[in-house]
Design an enzyme around this catalytic site. Sequence first.
Site, PDB file in Angstrom:
ATOM      1  N   ARG A  59      52.185  33.237  45.263  1.00  0.00           N
ATOM      2  CA  ARG A  59      51.130  33.257  46.273  1.00  0.00           C
ATOM      3  C   ARG A  59      49.878  32.578  45.755  1.00  0.00           C
ATOM      4  O   ARG A  59      49.644  32.485  44.542  1.00  0.00           O
ATOM      5  CB  ARG A  59      50.806  34.689  46.709  1.00  0.00           C
ATOM      6  CG  ARG A  59      50.259  35.574  45.582  1.00  0.00           C
ATOM      7  CD  ARG A  59      48.763  35.725  45.677  1.00  0.00           C
ATOM      8  NE  ARG A  59      48.216  36.505  44.582  1.00  0.00           N
ATOM      9  CZ  ARG A  59      47.639  35.988  43.516  1.00  0.00           C
ATOM     10  NH1 ARG A  59      47.545  34.689  43.388  1.00  0.00           N
ATOM     11  NH2 ARG A  59      47.138  36.760  42.557  1.00  0.00           N
ATOM     12  N   SER A  65      39.142  35.541  49.459  1.00  0.00           N
ATOM     13  CA  SER A  65      39.430  36.468  48.367  1.00  0.00           C
ATOM     14  C   SER A  65      38.787  35.993  47.061  1.00  0.00           C
ATOM     15  O   SER A  65      38.273  36.803  46.281  1.00  0.00           O
ATOM     16  CB  SER A  65      40.943  36.599  48.192  1.00  0.00           C
ATOM     17  OG  SER A  65      41.253  37.423  47.103  1.00  0.00           O
ATOM     18  N   LYS A  69      35.769  37.932  44.879  1.00  0.00           N
ATOM     19  CA  LYS A  69      35.923  38.269  43.459  1.00  0.00           C
ATOM     20  C   LYS A  69      34.764  37.712  42.641  1.00  0.00           C
ATOM     21  O   LYS A  69      34.265  38.383  41.729  1.00  0.00           O
ATOM     22  CB  LYS A  69      37.257  37.732  42.941  1.00  0.00           C
ATOM     23  CG  LYS A  69      37.594  38.216  41.537  1.00  0.00           C
ATOM     24  CD  LYS A  69      39.040  37.948  41.176  1.00  0.00           C
ATOM     25  CE  LYS A  69      39.377  38.570  39.834  1.00  0.00           C
ATOM     26  NZ  LYS A  69      40.805  38.399  39.478  1.00  0.00           N
ATOM     27  N   ARG A  72      31.857  40.007  43.333  1.00  0.00           N
ATOM     28  CA  ARG A  72      32.063  41.320  42.730  1.00  0.00           C
ATOM     29  C   ARG A  72      31.807  41.299  41.230  1.00  0.00           C
ATOM     30  O   ARG A  72      31.279  42.252  40.653  1.00  0.00           O
ATOM     31  CB  ARG A  72      33.494  41.793  43.024  1.00  0.00           C
ATOM     32  CG  ARG A  72      33.769  43.234  42.600  1.00  0.00           C
ATOM     33  CD  ARG A  72      35.103  43.729  43.118  1.00  0.00           C
ATOM     34  NE  ARG A  72      36.237  43.055  42.487  1.00  0.00           N
ATOM     35  CZ  ARG A  72      37.037  42.203  43.092  1.00  0.00           C
ATOM     36  NH1 ARG A  72      36.824  41.887  44.361  1.00  0.00           N
ATOM     37  NH2 ARG A  72      38.044  41.648  42.446  1.00  0.00           N
ATOM     38  N   ASP A  88      43.570  33.960  38.337  1.00  0.00           N
ATOM     39  CA  ASP A  88      44.742  34.438  39.088  1.00  0.00           C
ATOM     40  C   ASP A  88      44.800  33.865  40.501  1.00  0.00           C
ATOM     41  O   ASP A  88      45.348  34.491  41.408  1.00  0.00           O
ATOM     42  CB  ASP A  88      44.751  35.964  39.137  1.00  0.00           C
ATOM     43  CG  ASP A  88      43.531  36.536  39.858  1.00  0.00           C
ATOM     44  OD1 ASP A  88      42.552  35.787  40.074  1.00  0.00           O
ATOM     45  OD2 ASP A  88      43.556  37.725  40.221  1.00  0.00           O
ATOM     46  N   ARG A  93      55.185  36.452  40.776  1.00  0.00           N
ATOM     47  CA  ARG A  93      55.767  37.740  40.383  1.00  0.00           C
ATOM     48  C   ARG A  93      57.270  37.562  40.229  1.00  0.00           C
ATOM     49  O   ARG A  93      57.952  37.142  41.162  1.00  0.00           O
ATOM     50  CB  ARG A  93      55.459  38.813  41.420  1.00  0.00           C
ATOM     51  CG  ARG A  93      55.981  40.206  41.029  1.00  0.00           C
ATOM     52  CD  ARG A  93      55.615  41.215  42.092  1.00  0.00           C
ATOM     53  NE  ARG A  93      54.171  41.270  42.276  1.00  0.00           N
ATOM     54  CZ  ARG A  93      53.579  41.624  43.410  1.00  0.00           C
ATOM     55  NH1 ARG A  93      54.307  41.917  44.479  1.00  0.00           N
ATOM     56  NH2 ARG A  93      52.258  41.652  43.484  1.00  0.00           N
ATOM     57  N   LYS A 128      49.198  51.542  32.418  1.00  0.00           N
ATOM     58  CA  LYS A 128      47.904  51.994  32.924  1.00  0.00           C
ATOM     59  C   LYS A 128      47.947  53.510  33.118  1.00  0.00           C
ATOM     60  O   LYS A 128      49.024  54.117  33.161  1.00  0.00           O
ATOM     61  CB  LYS A 128      47.576  51.294  34.241  1.00  0.00           C
ATOM     62  CG  LYS A 128      47.296  49.803  34.090  1.00  0.00           C
ATOM     63  CD  LYS A 128      46.850  49.187  35.412  1.00  0.00           C
ATOM     64  CE  LYS A 128      46.518  47.712  35.266  1.00  0.00           C
ATOM     65  NZ  LYS A 128      46.044  47.115  36.534  1.00  0.00           N
ATOM     66  N   GLU A 155      48.852  32.954  36.911  1.00  0.00           N
ATOM     67  CA  GLU A 155      49.097  34.323  36.453  1.00  0.00           C
ATOM     68  C   GLU A 155      50.538  34.688  36.769  1.00  0.00           C
ATOM     69  O   GLU A 155      50.998  34.517  37.898  1.00  0.00           O
ATOM     70  CB  GLU A 155      48.154  35.322  37.137  1.00  0.00           C
ATOM     71  CG  GLU A 155      48.366  36.736  36.594  1.00  0.00           C
ATOM     72  CD  GLU A 155      47.777  37.820  37.491  1.00  0.00           C
ATOM     73  OE1 GLU A 155      47.124  38.719  36.954  1.00  0.00           O
ATOM     74  OE2 GLU A 155      48.006  37.773  38.708  1.00  0.00           O
ATOM     75  N   ALA A 167      55.343  49.902  42.088  1.00  0.00           N
ATOM     76  CA  ALA A 167      54.061  49.204  42.261  1.00  0.00           C
ATOM     77  C   ALA A 167      53.799  48.878  43.725  1.00  0.00           C
ATOM     78  O   ALA A 167      52.659  48.959  44.203  1.00  0.00           O
ATOM     79  CB  ALA A 167      54.044  47.924  41.428  1.00  0.00           C
TER      80      ALA A 167
END
Length: 254
Positions: A59, A65, A69, A72, A88, A93, A128, A155, A167
């Site tokens: 993706r 987006s 970021k 932020r 990223d 994935r 995590k 990424e 997940a």
Amino acid sequence: MDLKECKDFKDFEEIKTELVRFMMRYKLALDEFNKRIEILKHEFCQIHDYNPIEHVKSRLKTPESIFKKLKRKGFDISLSSIRENIQDIAGVRITCSFISDIYELSEMLQAQKDIKLVACKDYIKNPKTNGYKSLHLILKVPVFVSGKREETYVEVQIRTIAMDFWASLEHKIYYKYDKDIPERLMRELKAAADSVAELDRKMENIHKEIKHLKEAEGIDEKVDFDDGTQEIFINNQRFVIPYEFLIENFKAEK
């Protein structure tokens, strides 16, 4: 031009053109990386008797987006800032069958001389706090734009089917509660993550045991062909045997 300095329609069109060109690099990086994965899948099928790569999903982050970021994290709103600070934008994935496949695939990717490892976060060995597990790699992948070679961030997240299932559900719950999950559900999620880890461990052990049994039998690999023969490797020696021979011998044994 700074992306904040948009005074009129002409400025907007210039920024839009620059952004399209900028994002094209990441699209090319994804295409190049996915090509490498297809080659590795083919290599696995030729060398091993199974393909460890179950699914591949890629993706591109949307400009919206990306800007959120930047804001932020307190970075400047500019293309150079994006290039330096956001790693990223292009994401891949990869879902594997077993934990050992994750590390083997990671090593194969890093062994490619024109791919550079920038960072590695191993959330499998160091999960995590909520139980999340995955291997995260930041790679630099070469792309060619207007005859010029550029290294672009990609990424890569590599995980097992069980890790990916957990997940995916955790992500849905996380956003359903607007990132404020009740403590009770947090405990349930962590317990589910522990169950997933145990499942992965058991499947890995079964996988290793089957592999050892196969090696003990002396049959390294077998491949079926469309011409009615079967290719078998025994102690690294290649034999091509007609099905009729196998069937007749099977009948004789019975």
